[in-house]
Design a protein around this motif. Structure first.
Motif, PDB file in Angstrom:
ATOM      1  N   GLU A  54     -84.889 108.107 -20.863  1.00  0.00           N
ATOM      2  CA  GLU A  54     -85.598 108.055 -20.404  1.00  0.00           C
ATOM      3  C   GLU A  54     -86.897 106.797 -21.343  1.00  0.00           C
ATOM      4  OE1 GLU A  54     -88.366 107.358 -16.548  1.00  0.00           O
ATOM      5  OE2 GLU A  54     -87.307 108.967 -16.744  1.00  0.00           O
ATOM      6  N   ASP A  68     -82.881 114.093 -20.885  1.00  0.00           N
ATOM      7  CA  ASP A  68     -83.044 113.002 -19.825  1.00  0.00           C
ATOM      8  C   ASP A  68     -84.352 112.641 -20.162  1.00  0.00           C
ATOM      9  OD1 ASP A  68     -80.128 113.414 -19.224  1.00  0.00           O
ATOM     10  OD2 ASP A  68     -81.112 114.878 -17.079  1.00  0.00           O
ATOM     11  N   GLU A  69     -85.022 113.099 -19.924  1.00  0.00           N
ATOM     12  CA  GLU A  69     -86.679 112.249 -19.822  1.00  0.00           C
ATOM     13  C   GLU A  69     -86.472 111.507 -21.670  1.00  0.00           C
ATOM     14  OE1 GLU A  69     -90.986 112.934 -19.101  1.00  0.00           O
ATOM     15  OE2 GLU A  69     -89.601 114.923 -19.549  1.00  0.00           O
ATOM     16  N   GLU A 123     -85.282 104.245 -23.737  1.00  0.00           N
ATOM     17  CA  GLU A 123     -85.138 102.692 -22.687  1.00  0.00           C
ATOM     18  C   GLU A 123     -86.047 102.287 -22.437  1.00  0.00           C
ATOM     19  OE1 GLU A 123     -81.125 102.107 -21.747  1.00  0.00           O
ATOM     20  OE2 GLU A 123     -81.372 102.703 -23.979  1.00  0.00           O
ATOM     21  N   ASN A 124     -86.924 102.810 -22.782  1.00  0.00           N
ATOM     22  CA  ASN A 124     -88.478 102.194 -21.798  1.00  0.00           C
ATOM     23  C   ASN A 124     -89.323 101.720 -23.431  1.00  0.00           C
ATOM     24  OD1 ASN A 124     -88.623 102.793 -19.404  1.00  0.00           O
ATOM     25  ND2 ASN A 124     -90.043 104.486 -19.403  1.00  0.00           N
TER      26      ASN A 124
END
Length: 203
Positions: A62, A58-59, A65-66
């Protein structure tokens, strides 16, 4: 915060012009004695790579996406040749395709992370038979903490063990993650890529 996260937050340091030989040798010896993960972190960042340590998938998603947002790739199609990797990031706002032409970025896995040079080791499993120069200037590499090796020789041995029935071709490394400032014979022919490393904890 985990030990690995702290390790990879080391800042890139610039040696002072007047640094004496004794201090330099001491720094070299200190680096040689560090664990492979810490040694890789220092060399990778000194090579100009951007590192993102992830404790979960999940990290990692994320952080991916960043990176997309930071580079304004939300409406772009990024090159990705790995079907399993495309599935991991399938929910992304960006489209991933093996057929992307003139893509802004290449998303890939790798064979190993080489500690003594801070390099990324690839083979035809990730880049087919293409030269690294044929890929976009930006690379996002997804790797795990179990992929650390001390030397290139260890990496080559690891490739043989991972693929006992068919050793991949086109084995190569990349360790220059910043555009060379001087265009001279020392940099001629080198592959400079702007590289993000998403490192997932799996140990």
């Amino acid at each position: 915060m985990s030990l690995l996260r702290k390790i990879f937050q080391f800042s890139k340091t610039n040696p002072t012009p007047k640094e004496d030989d004794a201090a330099s040798n001491e720094a070299i010896n200190e680096l040689e004695n560090k664990p492979v993960d810490e040694k890789f972190a220092i060399n990778f960042k000194n090579n100009g790579g951007k590192f993102l340590y992830c404790e979960s998938m999940d990290e990692a998603f994320e952080n991916f996406e960043n990176i997309v947002y930071e580079n304004k790739w939300e409406h772009s199609t990024l090159l990705c040749l790995d079907k399993a990797l495309k599935e991991k990031f399938a929910k992304s706002t960006v489209k991933l395709s093996a057929e992307a032409v003139n893509a802004d970025c290449f998303l890939a896995t790798c064979e190993f992370l080489v500690a003594d040079t801070g390099a990324i080791l690839f083979s035809s499993e990730q880049i087919t038979e293409k030269n690294i120069k044929e890929f976009p200037d930006y690379l996002i590499v997804f790797a795990t903490t179990s992929q650390f090796v001390k030397t290139i020789s260890d990496g080559l041995q690891g490739i043989k063990m991972k693929h006992p029935n068919r050793i991949p071709s086109n084995i190569t490394t990349i360790k220059n993650f910043e555009t060379p400032i001087d265009d001279n014979f020392m940099t001629y022919g080198s592959s400079s890529k702007k590289l993000y490393l998403l490192l997932l904890e799996d140990l």
